[in-house]
Scaffold this motif. Structure first.
Motif, PDB file in Angstrom:
ATOM      1  N   SER A 215       0.826  -1.202   0.000  1.00 44.84           N
ATOM      2  CA  SER A 215       0.000   0.000   0.000  1.00 44.84           C
ATOM      3  C   SER A 215       0.864   1.258   0.000  1.00 44.84           C
ATOM      4  CB  SER A 215      -0.933  -0.005   1.215  1.00 44.84           C
ATOM      5  OG  SER A 215      -1.869  -1.076   1.125  1.00 44.84           O
ATOM      6  N   ALA A 216       1.988   1.223   0.725  1.00 47.02           N
ATOM      7  CA  ALA A 216       2.889   2.380   0.758  1.00 47.02           C
ATOM      8  C   ALA A 216       3.466   2.656  -0.623  1.00 47.02           C
ATOM      9  CB  ALA A 216       4.016   2.139   1.758  1.00 47.02           C
ATOM     10  N   ALA A 217       3.820   1.612  -1.353  1.00 48.04           N
ATOM     11  CA  ALA A 217       4.313   1.797  -2.723  1.00 48.04           C
ATOM     12  C   ALA A 217       3.226   2.410  -3.600  1.00 48.04           C
ATOM     13  CB  ALA A 217       4.771   0.462  -3.301  1.00 48.04           C
ATOM     14  N   GLY A 218       2.001   1.919  -3.447  1.00 47.92           N
ATOM     15  CA  GLY A 218       0.902   2.484  -4.213  1.00 47.92           C
ATOM     16  C   GLY A 218       0.687   3.959  -3.932  1.00 47.92           C
ATOM     17  N   LYS A 219       0.830   4.342  -2.665  1.00 49.38           N
ATOM     18  CA  LYS A 219       0.675   5.754  -2.299  1.00 49.38           C
ATOM     19  C   LYS A 219       1.756   6.620  -2.956  1.00 49.38           C
ATOM     20  CE  LYS A 219      -1.717   5.318   2.153  1.00 49.38           C
ATOM     21  NZ  LYS A 219      -2.069   3.878   2.139  1.00 49.38           N
ATOM     22  N   VAL A 220       2.978   6.091  -3.061  1.00 47.12           N
ATOM     23  CA  VAL A 220       4.057   6.825  -3.722  1.00 47.12           C
ATOM     24  C   VAL A 220       3.726   7.062  -5.192  1.00 47.12           C
ATOM     25  CG1 VAL A 220       6.460   6.656  -4.500  1.00 47.12           C
ATOM     26  CG2 VAL A 220       5.875   6.098  -2.142  1.00 47.12           C
ATOM     27  N   PHE A 221       3.257   6.013  -5.862  1.00 46.73           N
ATOM     28  CA  PHE A 221       2.879   6.163  -7.269  1.00 46.73           C
ATOM     29  C   PHE A 221       1.722   7.150  -7.420  1.00 46.73           C
ATOM     30  CE2 PHE A 221       4.612   1.660  -7.718  1.00 46.73           C
ATOM     31  CZ  PHE A 221       5.750   2.049  -8.420  1.00 46.73           C
ATOM     32  N   ALA A 222       0.742   7.041  -6.516  1.00 46.94           N
ATOM     33  CA  ALA A 222      -0.428   7.917  -6.600  1.00 46.94           C
ATOM     34  C   ALA A 222      -0.034   9.373  -6.376  1.00 46.94           C
ATOM     35  CB  ALA A 222      -1.476   7.483  -5.574  1.00 46.94           C
ATOM     36  N   ALA A 223       0.841   9.622  -5.407  1.00 44.48           N
ATOM     37  CA  ALA A 223       1.257  10.992  -5.108  1.00 44.48           C
ATOM     38  C   ALA A 223       1.981  11.621  -6.290  1.00 44.48           C
ATOM     39  CB  ALA A 223       2.153  11.004  -3.878  1.00 44.48           C
ATOM     40  N   ALA A 224       2.667  10.786  -7.085  1.00 46.31           N
ATOM     41  CA  ALA A 224       3.383  11.286  -8.264  1.00 46.31           C
ATOM     42  C   ALA A 224       2.481  11.384  -9.489  1.00 46.31           C
ATOM     43  CB  ALA A 224       4.572  10.378  -8.569  1.00 46.31           C
ATOM     44  N   GLY A 225       1.234  10.941  -9.358  1.00 44.45           N
ATOM     45  CA  GLY A 225       0.307  10.984 -10.484  1.00 44.45           C
ATOM     46  C   GLY A 225       0.651   9.998 -11.586  1.00 44.45           C
ATOM     47  N   LEU A 226       1.356   8.926 -11.242  1.00 46.13           N
ATOM     48  CA  LEU A 226       1.770   7.947 -12.255  1.00 46.13           C
ATOM     49  C   LEU A 226       0.596   7.087 -12.693  1.00 46.13           C
ATOM     50  CD1 LEU A 226       5.238   6.823 -10.910  1.00 46.13           C
ATOM     51  CD2 LEU A 226       4.780   7.793 -13.145  1.00 46.13           C
ATOM     52  N   ARG A 227       0.544   6.818 -13.988  1.00 47.33           N
ATOM     53  CA  ARG A 227      -0.473   5.941 -14.569  1.00 47.33           C
ATOM     54  C   ARG A 227       0.237   4.847 -15.340  1.00 47.33           C
ATOM     55  NH1 ARG A 227      -4.954   6.818 -12.053  1.00 47.33           N
ATOM     56  NH2 ARG A 227      -6.247   6.192 -13.820  1.00 47.33           N
ATOM     57  N   PHE A 228      -0.149   3.626 -15.084  1.00 50.98           N
ATOM     58  CA  PHE A 228       0.469   2.485 -15.757  1.00 50.98           C
ATOM     59  C   PHE A 228      -0.365   2.091 -16.978  1.00 50.98           C
ATOM     60  CE2 PHE A 228       1.255   1.824 -11.122  1.00 50.98           C
ATOM     61  CZ  PHE A 228       2.590   2.184 -11.129  1.00 50.98           C
ATOM     62  N   ASP A 229       0.320   1.811 -18.070  1.00 48.86           N
ATOM     63  CA  ASP A 229      -0.362   1.279 -19.247  1.00 48.86           C
ATOM     64  C   ASP A 229      -0.650  -0.203 -19.095  1.00 48.86           C
ATOM     65  OD1 ASP A 229      -0.233   3.739 -20.839  1.00 48.86           O
ATOM     66  OD2 ASP A 229       1.931   3.387 -20.796  1.00 48.86           O
ATOM     67  N   ARG A 230       0.269  -0.895 -18.431  1.00 47.84           N
ATOM     68  CA  ARG A 230       0.105  -2.330 -18.199  1.00 47.84           C
ATOM     69  C   ARG A 230       0.710  -2.677 -16.848  1.00 47.84           C
ATOM     70  NH1 ARG A 230       2.739  -5.044 -23.429  1.00 47.84           N
ATOM     71  NH2 ARG A 230       2.262  -6.967 -22.293  1.00 47.84           N
ATOM     72  N   VAL A 231       0.224  -3.774 -16.262  1.00 45.89           N
ATOM     73  CA  VAL A 231       0.782  -4.312 -15.020  1.00 45.89           C
ATOM     74  C   VAL A 231       1.033  -5.797 -15.245  1.00 45.89           C
ATOM     75  CG1 VAL A 231       0.403  -4.742 -12.563  1.00 45.89           C
ATOM     76  CG2 VAL A 231      -0.442  -2.624 -13.605  1.00 45.89           C
ATOM     77  N   ILE A 232       2.235  -6.236 -14.932  1.00 45.80           N
ATOM     78  CA  ILE A 232       2.631  -7.632 -15.159  1.00 45.80           C
ATOM     79  C   ILE A 232       3.085  -8.228 -13.838  1.00 45.80           C
ATOM     80  CG2 ILE A 232       4.297  -9.144 -16.317  1.00 45.80           C
ATOM     81  CD1 ILE A 232       4.314  -7.084 -18.630  1.00 45.80           C
ATOM     82  N   ILE A 233       2.591  -9.426 -13.529  1.00 45.07           N
ATOM     83  CA  ILE A 233       2.939 -10.150 -12.309  1.00 45.07           C
ATOM     84  C   ILE A 233       3.354 -11.567 -12.684  1.00 45.07           C
ATOM     85  CG2 ILE A 233       1.389  -8.778 -10.886  1.00 45.07           C
ATOM     86  CD1 ILE A 233      -0.654 -11.018 -11.036  1.00 45.07           C
ATOM     87  N   SER A 234       3.934 -12.270 -11.717  1.00 43.89           N
ATOM     88  CA  SER A 234       4.316 -13.660 -11.997  1.00 43.89           C
ATOM     89  C   SER A 234       3.129 -14.597 -11.885  1.00 43.89           C
ATOM     90  CB  SER A 234       5.405 -14.113 -11.025  1.00 43.89           C
ATOM     91  OG  SER A 234       4.877 -14.328  -9.726  1.00 43.89           O
ATOM     92  N   GLY A 235       2.133 -14.201 -11.117  1.00 50.49           N
ATOM     93  CA  GLY A 235       0.972 -15.056 -10.886  1.00 50.49           C
ATOM     94  C   GLY A 235       0.972 -15.706  -9.521  1.00 50.49           C
ATOM     95  N   LEU A 236       2.113 -15.715  -8.815  1.00 50.75           N
ATOM     96  CA  LEU A 236       2.121 -16.248  -7.458  1.00 50.75           C
ATOM     97  C   LEU A 236       1.332 -15.301  -6.555  1.00 50.75           C
ATOM     98  CD1 LEU A 236       5.766 -17.605  -7.021  1.00 50.75           C
ATOM     99  CD2 LEU A 236       3.692 -18.821  -7.695  1.00 50.75           C
ATOM    100  N   PRO A 237       0.639 -15.848  -5.542  1.00 47.80           N
ATOM    101  CA  PRO A 237      -0.269 -15.024  -4.747  1.00 47.80           C
ATOM    102  C   PRO A 237       0.358 -13.762  -4.178  1.00 47.80           C
ATOM    103  CG  PRO A 237      -0.637 -17.338  -4.248  1.00 47.80           C
ATOM    104  CD  PRO A 237       0.562 -17.283  -5.155  1.00 47.80           C
ATOM    105  N   ARG A 238       1.632 -13.808  -3.809  1.00 44.37           N
ATOM    106  CA  ARG A 238       2.252 -12.622  -3.214  1.00 44.37           C
ATOM    107  C   ARG A 238       2.418 -11.483  -4.221  1.00 44.37           C
ATOM    108  NH1 ARG A 238       5.864 -17.031  -3.234  1.00 44.37           N
ATOM    109  NH2 ARG A 238       7.989 -16.697  -4.036  1.00 44.37           N
ATOM    110  N   THR A 239       2.547 -11.814  -5.515  1.00 44.10           N
ATOM    111  CA  THR A 239       2.591 -10.751  -6.522  1.00 44.10           C
ATOM    112  C   THR A 239       1.187 -10.275  -6.873  1.00 44.10           C
ATOM    113  OG1 THR A 239       2.562 -12.229  -8.468  1.00 44.10           O
ATOM    114  CG2 THR A 239       4.708 -11.735  -7.479  1.00 44.10           C
ATOM    115  N   VAL A 240       0.222 -11.184  -6.845  1.00 45.90           N
ATOM    116  CA  VAL A 240      -1.168 -10.811  -7.115  1.00 45.90           C
ATOM    117  C   VAL A 240      -1.643  -9.790  -6.086  1.00 45.90           C
ATOM    118  CG1 VAL A 240      -3.546 -11.651  -7.209  1.00 45.90           C
ATOM    119  CG2 VAL A 240      -1.705 -13.034  -8.199  1.00 45.90           C
ATOM    120  N   GLU A 241      -1.384 -10.090  -4.811  1.00 45.04           N
ATOM    121  CA  GLU A 241      -1.867  -9.218  -3.739  1.00 45.04           C
ATOM    122  C   GLU A 241      -1.121  -7.887  -3.721  1.00 45.04           C
ATOM    123  OE1 GLU A 241      -2.801  -9.340   1.071  1.00 45.04           O
ATOM    124  OE2 GLU A 241      -1.849 -11.071   0.100  1.00 45.04           O
TER     125      GLU A 241
END
Length: 234
Positions: free
Chosen positions: A43-69
């Motif tokens: 959540s803290a990482a998300g807040k950093v991105f949000a504060a900078a106004g960053l928008r992602f075109d795509r999000v890629i994960i490995s699929g393991l639950p810890r990356t999903v969450e």
């Protein structure tokens, strides 16, 4: 100055998880969720991105639950409705059977894959080798770079996988730099150009909850080795 268009990769490690119980017995690494600290880190990482106004075109994960969450918590903070893509070739180094590793080989099995410039034959926890990791990670990153439908992408992956990507970016070679620290929930930033050799590493191992990382001078695998040794000593 001529225009030199580069695209941005934000590379995260998933938040903290609990791999061993209080007696040192391992949980299945393919199933472990984030622990309380890991949820806070994501959540803290998300807040950093949000504060900078960053928008992602795509999000890629490995699929393991810890990356999903982790990705879900980041996106909840940024307010973006993006379905993460699962790229299974970007799962973490696969370990072997811990009980089959002799006592005298335990330290190398735990920390050897993250020690300096690592030989390709070096195995992680008696399982997959560093060379096998690069065999699947490098082509995946090359494929991502060849795709033209993004300018800013978020990758939420793993400590070993991130080292493989960062090593590739820093050297443009098949080299694995094991001692590139990757704190749980950390953020790295890499710019890539059209030329295969055009990598610019902007930021490494930024931890929003611990910017100076003063809590410990141990590596993740050193801590996990000590936790596992509780079971071996019984």
């Amino acid at each position: 100055m001529s225009e030199h268009k580069r695209r941005r990769i934000y590379l995260m490690r998933h938040g903290s998880v609990t791999y061993f119980d209080s007696e040192g017995k391992p949980y299945l690494p393919e199933q472990v969720p984030l622990n309380e600290l890991g949820r806070e880190q994501a959540s803290a990482a998300g807040k950093v991105f949000a504060a900078a106004g960053l928008r992602f075109d795509r999000v890629i994960i490995s699929g393991l639950p810890r990356t999903v969450e982790t990705a879900a918590r980041v996106l909840a903070e940024t307010g973006q409705d993006i379905t993460p893509e699962q790229w299974p070739e970007l799962v973490e180094l696969r370990g072997g059977k811990l009980s089959a590793i002799p006592d005298e080989m335990l330290r190398e099995a735990f920390v050897g894959a993250f020690d300096g410039v690592v030989p390709e034959a070096r195995q992680f926890l008696g399982g997959e080798s560093v060379g096998q990791l690069m065999d699947r990670v490098h082509p995946a990153i090359d494929r991502l770079r060849a795709q033209r439908d993004w300018d800013t992408v978020l990758l939420v992956l793993h400590g070993g996988v991130n080292r493989a990507i960062l090593s590739y970016a820093l050297t443009n070679q098949r080299i694995f730099l094991g001692n590139l620290a990757q704190t749980a929930g950390c953020i790295n930033a890499i710019d890539v150009g059209d030329d295969h050799a055009d990598w610019v590493v902007r930021m490494v191992n930024y931890s929003p909850l611990s910017t100076l990382q003063g809590e410990s001078r141990h590596t993740t695998m050193e801590v996990l080795l000590e936790q596992y040794m509780k079971a071996r000593r019984r």
